[in-house]
Enzyme design. Structure first.
Site, PDB file in Angstrom:
ATOM      1  N   LYS A 191     104.431  73.541  78.088  1.00  0.00           N
ATOM      2  CA  LYS A 191     104.229  75.123  78.708  1.00  0.00           C
ATOM      3  C   LYS A 191     103.358  74.588  80.072  1.00  0.00           C
ATOM      4  O   LYS A 191     102.249  74.379  79.918  1.00  0.00           O
ATOM      5  CB  LYS A 191     103.548  76.131  78.030  1.00  0.00           C
ATOM      6  CG  LYS A 191     103.513  77.429  78.906  1.00  0.00           C
ATOM      7  CD  LYS A 191     102.486  78.430  78.461  1.00  0.00           C
ATOM      8  CE  LYS A 191     101.472  78.117  79.357  1.00  0.00           C
ATOM      9  NZ  LYS A 191     101.314  78.401  80.696  1.00  0.00           N
ATOM     10  N   GLY A 244      92.916  71.890  80.103  1.00  0.00           N
ATOM     11  CA  GLY A 244      92.607  73.071  80.833  1.00  0.00           C
ATOM     12  C   GLY A 244      91.001  73.355  80.689  1.00  0.00           C
ATOM     13  O   GLY A 244      90.261  72.453  80.478  1.00  0.00           O
ATOM     14  N   SER A 245      90.767  74.927  80.543  1.00  0.00           N
ATOM     15  CA  SER A 245      89.335  75.020  80.668  1.00  0.00           C
ATOM     16  C   SER A 245      88.622  75.006  79.314  1.00  0.00           C
ATOM     17  O   SER A 245      89.511  75.132  78.465  1.00  0.00           O
ATOM     18  CB  SER A 245      89.074  76.440  81.265  1.00  0.00           C
ATOM     19  OG  SER A 245      89.833  77.340  80.387  1.00  0.00           O
ATOM     20  N   GLY A 249      90.538  76.224  75.509  1.00  0.00           N
ATOM     21  CA  GLY A 249      90.350  75.146  74.766  1.00  0.00           C
ATOM     22  C   GLY A 249      89.792  75.485  73.482  1.00  0.00           C
ATOM     23  O   GLY A 249      90.451  75.407  72.385  1.00  0.00           O
ATOM     24  N   GLU A 267      91.246  68.852  75.910  1.00  0.00           N
ATOM     25  CA  GLU A 267      90.676  68.008  77.268  1.00  0.00           C
ATOM     26  C   GLU A 267      90.316  69.315  78.249  1.00  0.00           C
ATOM     27  O   GLU A 267      91.084  69.957  78.658  1.00  0.00           O
ATOM     28  CB  GLU A 267      91.876  67.242  77.871  1.00  0.00           C
ATOM     29  CG  GLU A 267      92.632  66.186  76.964  1.00  0.00           C
ATOM     30  CD  GLU A 267      91.663  64.932  76.656  1.00  0.00           C
ATOM     31  OE1 GLU A 267      90.728  64.790  77.337  1.00  0.00           O
ATOM     32  OE2 GLU A 267      92.064  64.014  75.986  1.00  0.00           O
ATOM     33  N   CYS A 302      89.114  67.796  87.114  1.00  0.00           N
ATOM     34  CA  CYS A 302      88.290  68.208  85.816  1.00  0.00           C
ATOM     35  C   CYS A 302      86.944  67.033  85.948  1.00  0.00           C
ATOM     36  O   CYS A 302      85.903  67.533  85.374  1.00  0.00           O
ATOM     37  CB  CYS A 302      88.896  67.950  84.894  1.00  0.00           C
ATOM     38  SG  CYS A 302      89.825  66.341  84.625  1.00  0.00           S
ATOM     39  N   GLU A 400      81.077  74.894  86.156  1.00  0.00           N
ATOM     40  CA  GLU A 400      82.011  74.347  87.045  1.00  0.00           C
ATOM     41  C   GLU A 400      82.647  75.209  87.904  1.00  0.00           C
ATOM     42  O   GLU A 400      83.297  76.204  87.606  1.00  0.00           O
ATOM     43  CB  GLU A 400      83.353  73.937  85.812  1.00  0.00           C
ATOM     44  CG  GLU A 400      84.491  73.128  86.419  1.00  0.00           C
ATOM     45  CD  GLU A 400      85.390  72.905  85.472  1.00  0.00           C
ATOM     46  OE1 GLU A 400      85.788  73.578  84.553  1.00  0.00           O
ATOM     47  OE2 GLU A 400      86.093  71.769  85.481  1.00  0.00           O
TER      48      GLU A 400
HETATM   49  P1  NAD Z   1      93.242  77.351  82.020  1.00  0.00           P
HETATM   50  O1  NAD Z   1      92.343  76.887  80.783  1.00  0.00           O
HETATM   51  O2  NAD Z   1      93.110  78.535  82.607  1.00  0.00           O
HETATM   52  O3  NAD Z   1      94.842  77.259  81.849  1.00  0.00           O
HETATM   53  C1  NAD Z   1      95.017  76.014  81.137  1.00  0.00           C
HETATM   54  C2  NAD Z   1      96.706  76.175  80.649  1.00  0.00           C
HETATM   55  O4  NAD Z   1      96.068  77.123  79.617  1.00  0.00           O
HETATM   56  C3  NAD Z   1      97.623  76.876  81.395  1.00  0.00           C
HETATM   57  O5  NAD Z   1      98.774  76.465  81.006  1.00  0.00           O
HETATM   58  C4  NAD Z   1      97.485  78.255  81.044  1.00  0.00           C
HETATM   59  O6  NAD Z   1      98.688  79.071  81.271  1.00  0.00           O
HETATM   60  C5  NAD Z   1      97.142  78.169  79.490  1.00  0.00           C
HETATM   61  N1  NAD Z   1      96.261  79.514  79.044  1.00  0.00           N
HETATM   62  C6  NAD Z   1      95.422  80.146  79.934  1.00  0.00           C
HETATM   63  N2  NAD Z   1      95.189  81.325  79.008  1.00  0.00           N
HETATM   64  C7  NAD Z   1      95.795  81.132  77.679  1.00  0.00           C
HETATM   65  C8  NAD Z   1      95.546  81.651  76.358  1.00  0.00           C
HETATM   66  N3  NAD Z   1      94.826  82.945  76.492  1.00  0.00           N
HETATM   67  N4  NAD Z   1      95.956  81.151  75.435  1.00  0.00           N
HETATM   68  C9  NAD Z   1      97.092  80.123  75.432  1.00  0.00           C
HETATM   69  N5  NAD Z   1      96.899  79.496  76.800  1.00  0.00           N
HETATM   70  C10 NAD Z   1      96.280  79.962  77.839  1.00  0.00           C
HETATM   71  O7  NAD Z   1      92.875  76.197  83.167  1.00  0.00           O
HETATM   72  P2  NAD Z   1      93.346  75.910  84.592  1.00  0.00           P
HETATM   73  O8  NAD Z   1      92.659  77.099  85.371  1.00  0.00           O
HETATM   74  O9  NAD Z   1      94.693  75.692  84.448  1.00  0.00           O
HETATM   75  O10 NAD Z   1      92.762  74.418  84.852  1.00  0.00           O
HETATM   76  C11 NAD Z   1      91.568  74.012  85.379  1.00  0.00           C
HETATM   77  C12 NAD Z   1      90.628  73.644  83.869  1.00  0.00           C
HETATM   78  O11 NAD Z   1      91.263  72.590  83.478  1.00  0.00           O
HETATM   79  C13 NAD Z   1      89.245  73.301  84.652  1.00  0.00           C
HETATM   80  O12 NAD Z   1      88.360  73.747  83.520  1.00  0.00           O
HETATM   81  C14 NAD Z   1      89.358  71.841  84.434  1.00  0.00           C
HETATM   82  O13 NAD Z   1      88.323  71.056  84.418  1.00  0.00           O
HETATM   83  C15 NAD Z   1      90.303  71.628  83.339  1.00  0.00           C
HETATM   84  N6  NAD Z   1      91.082  70.432  83.428  1.00  0.00           N
HETATM   85  C16 NAD Z   1      90.641  69.237  82.338  1.00  0.00           C
HETATM   86  C17 NAD Z   1      91.155  68.028  82.455  1.00  0.00           C
HETATM   87  C18 NAD Z   1      90.665  67.012  81.433  1.00  0.00           C
HETATM   88  O14 NAD Z   1      91.394  65.963  81.300  1.00  0.00           O
HETATM   89  N7  NAD Z   1      89.579  67.060  80.727  1.00  0.00           N
HETATM   90  C19 NAD Z   1      92.117  67.510  83.322  1.00  0.00           C
HETATM   91  C20 NAD Z   1      92.552  68.814  84.495  1.00  0.00           C
HETATM   92  C21 NAD Z   1      92.068  69.964  84.174  1.00  0.00           C
END
Ligand code: NAD
Length: 498
Positions: A191, A244-245, A249, A267, A302, A400
């Site tokens: 997804k 993601g965030s 996570g 991650e 990130c 962040e």
């Molecule tokens: P996000 O956590 O909002 O979303 C990431 C993914 O999770 C998306 O596909 C989103 O649709 C899904 N998601 C959102 N809410 C959800 C829920 N309630 N249940 C299940 N899935 C859900 O993050 P973002 O805004 O897309 O990306 C930015 C974040 O990603 C930053 O915090 C960044 O540091 C992190 N990031 C980390 C790495 C790493 O390798 N550590 C790499 C890239 C980005």
């Protein structure tokens, strides 16, 4: 290396066709509900495509297709050397369609098309190639049990891997998850982030063209709280790889505990420190890389080096160097090869960045930037922004922001620099600049981060694991260690007459 002009990229963008349906069981299909959501170009505000809005029902279809494919053995029981051939073909197909893959990410989330064409898309091809080449060179174990017993310890695929990815490197994040998971023999349901689903959908088509059997690689665009949550809670998903965030996570850990105890590999976020010591001989390179560390990809990285700790004796001069570099990195049309920075992913993220900047103006000294920018009177752009003399406890230095916003903090001793660098909930990456070898080793040793870069920033390769400590998550992408996430160790114990 693509050498297209601004006009070339614009005309290619105009001619581009988008895949907007979900890819399930080897076919492009609408969401069962028939609903769609708009994918918007943040540089112009134009709608690119109406994309299938998958929800729990579509997730279920995709997981059933993935499980059926897994159980059939069409991929999971294929010899690793044969899977390698297919994945190498996929790498070649990405290379053959490099301009298109780069454009999809640039249009969908605002990054510079030249970065996408020289870093992201070639990176995706390289990561598929690397994992493909590795998979038929991994040997399993025979345990030292003695005569009469033969105990085999083998890595086996897990089954159905769910992957949920962010929008900052859409193609590469999809690749980091799926290359290793597929090479190991799993089926994947991916997804992508709702802000940037287009390159993953094209990747699915290329994967099918390369020969990945139907049902093995599925892509379900949709929102996090619906499609993402349904994947996280699904009773027939064996492993959930998330980037993601930190906040989301943690949710995936809950989903697992409340469903089938699937493995979860988060991650997550970061607030990475970059330490500049006065004994660094090449401060020009240090400044170039410190600017790259925060302004590359609009700061939407990130591991962005968003906290810059500078030894007090050189701080004044170093801040001047940083201001000069920020002012030379103004945003422009992402399709123009002359632009230095692209657009922020969407209006919501832009507003979040600007809220942090406005709050920072009350508590720290703004030395450059600090405002939204527009290109041809439109778009989600933010000026490269630097705050100096930031208090280590200020939200500017702790939260962040995920945008082109740098906080500079002075330090007086090595110990103080290390303590401040480590005083964070995050532990994804850190950088150190010094020409004193003992200091480089001593400081690296004490920094709590998944990757410490010395005299560079954000060092990364297919050969080295990438991931975090503390609330930056755990589990590692890339390198041979990435296979640990997507395989289980199985013991087969055989008795025989010795
Ligand atoms: P996000 O956590 O909002 O979303 C990431 C993914 O999770 C998306 O596909 C989103 O649709 C899904 N998601 C959102 N809410 C959800 C829920 N309630 N249940 C299940 N899935 C859900 O993050 P973002 O805004 O897309 O990306 C930015 C974040 O990603 C930053 O915090 C960044 O540091 C992190 N990031 C980390 C790495 C790493 O390798 N550590 C790499 C890239 C980005």
């Amino acid at each position: 290396m693509l050498d297209y002009s601004h006009a070339d990229w614009k005309s290619r963008a105009k001619a581009l066709q988008f895949h907007s349906q979900a890819f399930i069981g080897g076919k492009f299909v609408d969401a069962l509900s028939g609903r769609t959501f708009d994918s918007i170009n943040p540089a112009t505000g134009e709608t690119l495509s109406a994309v299938a809005e998958c929800d729990a029902a579509d997730v279920d279809l995709a997981v059933v297709a993935a499980r059926r494919a897994y159980d059939s053995g069409s991929w999971s029981r294929m010899a690793p050397g044969d899977r390698k051939v297919v994945l190498l073909k996929l790498a070649d197909l990405i290379r053959a369609n490099l301009a298109e893959m780069a454009l999809l990410d640039s249009l969908d989330m605002g990054k510079l098309v030249t970065d996408a064409a020289t870093i992201d898309a070639p990176g995706a091809a390289h990561f598929f190639q690397w994992h493909a080449e590795a998979i038929d060179k991994l040997y399993d174990e025979v345990a030292p049990t003695g005569p009469g017993d033969l105990a085999l310890v083998s890595r086996v695929p897990l089954g159905v891997v769910g992957a949920v990815t962010p929008w900052n490197f859409p193609l590469d994040m999809a690749t980091w998850k799926s290359a290793a998971a597929l090479a190991a023999g799993n089926s994947v349901v991916l997804k992508p982030a709702e802000q940037s689903p287009l390159s993953a959908l094209r990747l699915a088509e290329l994967a099918a063209e390369a020969g990945i059997p139907e049902g093995v690689f599925n892509v379900i665009p949709g929102f996090g709280h619906t499609a993402g949550q349904a994947l996280g809670r699904h009773m027939d998903v064996d492993c959930l790889a998330f980037t993601g965030s930190t906040q989301i996570g943690k949710k995936f850990m809950e989903y697992s505990g409340q469903s089938n105890l699937k493995q979860v590999w988060p991650e997550t976020g970061g607030k990475s420190p970059n330490l500049i010591f006065a004994d660094c001989e090449d401060l020009e390179t240090a400044a170039d890389m410190a600017a790259f560390g925060i302004f590359f990809n609009q700061g939407e990285v990130c591991s962005a080096n968003s906290r810059l700790y500078v030894e007090r004796s050189i701080k004044g001069a170093f801040v001047e160097k940083m201001i000069a570099r920020a002012e030379a990195t103004q945003p422009g049309d992402p399709l123009d090869p002359a632009s230095k920075m692209g657009a922020i992913v969407d209006a919501r993220q832009t507003e979040g960045i600007m809220a942090a900047v406005e709050a920072g103006k009350e508590t720290a000294r703004l030395v450059t930037g600090g405002a939204r920018a527009f290109v041809d009177g439109k778009g989600c752009f933010v000026q490269p922004t630097i705050f100096d003399d930031v208090d280590h406890n200020d939200p500017l230095a702790r939260e962040e922001i995920f945008g082109p916003v740098l906080s500079i903090i002075p330090f007086d001793s090595e110990e103080q620099a290390i303590n401040m660098a480590n005083d964070s909930i995050y532990g994804l990456a850190a950088s150190v600049w010094t020409d004193n070898l003992s200091r480089a080793l001593r400081v690296s040793d004490q920094l709590v981060a998944g990757t410490v870069s010395v005299n560079t920033v954000d060092a990364l390769s297919a050969q080295t694991p990438f991931g975090g400590m503390k609330q930056s998550g755990f589990g590692r992408d890339l390198s041979l260690h990435s296979f640990d996430k997507y395989t289980a160790l199985k013991t087969t114990w055989i008795k025989y007459k010795a």
